[in-house]
Design an enzyme around this catalytic site. Structure first.
Site, PDB file in Angstrom:
ATOM      1  N   TYR A  35       0.837  -1.207   0.000  1.00  0.00           N
ATOM      2  CA  TYR A  35       0.000   0.000   0.000  1.00  0.00           C
ATOM      3  C   TYR A  35       0.869   1.253   0.000  1.00  0.00           C
ATOM      4  O   TYR A  35       0.610   2.201  -0.747  1.00  0.00           O
ATOM      5  CB  TYR A  35      -0.923  -0.028   1.220  1.00  0.00           C
ATOM      6  N   GLU A  57     -11.633   5.448   5.057  1.00  0.00           N
ATOM      7  CA  GLU A  57     -11.027   6.230   6.136  1.00  0.00           C
ATOM      8  C   GLU A  57     -12.019   6.420   7.285  1.00  0.00           C
ATOM      9  O   GLU A  57     -11.635   6.394   8.463  1.00  0.00           O
ATOM     10  CB  GLU A  57     -10.543   7.587   5.627  1.00  0.00           C
ATOM     11  N   TRP A  65      -5.427   0.765  10.467  1.00  0.00           N
ATOM     12  CA  TRP A  65      -5.603   0.788   9.017  1.00  0.00           C
ATOM     13  C   TRP A  65      -5.359  -0.592   8.419  1.00  0.00           C
ATOM     14  O   TRP A  65      -5.934  -0.949   7.396  1.00  0.00           O
ATOM     15  CB  TRP A  65      -4.674   1.829   8.396  1.00  0.00           C
TER      16      TRP A  65
END
Length: 201
Positions: A35, A57, A65
């Site tokens: 990522y 988000e 995350w």
């Protein structure tokens, strides 16, 4: 000032498995490395793509995350590929389906926010991507590349302005911190550390 036990050392760029310097959060596990190297901080445009990042988000709020990354494909299936028109049409049956889907984060408020935000995005003059990208220049104005994670803000004046505009247009779960995380993810700002090899790639 000399480092003490009371003042943690700032985390600067660290070598990854290939020896190249990266932002320390992007070194491992593999999902973070991919990522970090291939997506985070690169410009993302288009209403659907921006809607996906904003939604993810919002779901990340209060969680790691990494949890969201590992469930990302499940989120895409559950939310019709983040097609704004389709999500805007979700009703009670869809809500119950989502609340029963163990492949995503089953949070009532966040699921409602995703549907609410799709409906808000659908009627935005000019579209969601245009609205968000209006804050790119303000987000980068006068900023130096961060030397360590300590130099990366949680929010900025630009993200506070974006948050206010999103809320004014009916969006929820888009506070300044979430807005700034989306700005980072979509490349409106470049918060790769100064020594990170991705920064200038």
């Amino acid at each position: 000032m000399a480092e003490t036990d009371d003042v943690p050392a700032p985390r600067g760029a660290e070598p990854g498995p290939d020896g190249r310097l990266r932002c320390p959060w992007g070194v491992n596990p593999p999902e973070y490395l991919t990522y970090h190297d291939e997506e985070w901080g690169r410009p993302v445009r288009g209403d659907q793509a921006i809607f996906e990042r904003l939604t993810l988000e919002a779901f990340q709020s209060g969680l790691s995350w990494l949890t969201i990354l590992r469930k990302r494909e499940n989120f895409r299936k559950a939310f019709a590929g983040f097609d704004i028109e389709k999500v805007a049409q979700f009703g009670d049956d869809d809500f119950q389906r989502l609340m029963g889907d163990a492949g995503i984060v089953r949070n009532k408020a966040k699921i409602n926010a995703a549907i609410t935000n799709a409906r808000a995005a659908l009627v935005l003059p000019g579209g969601l991507s245009d609205l968000v990208w209006r804050y790119a220049e303000a987000g980068n104005s006068g900023r130096r590349p961060p030397a360590s994670l300590r130099d990366v803000p949680a929010s900025t004046e630009a993200s506070r302005q974006l948050s206010r505009e999103l809320r004014k247009n009916g969006f929820t779960f888009t506070g300044p911190v979430t807005a700034y995380a989306a700005m980072q993810a979509c490349g409106l700002v470049n918060d790769h550390l100064a020594e990170c090899f991705v920064r200038t790639r």
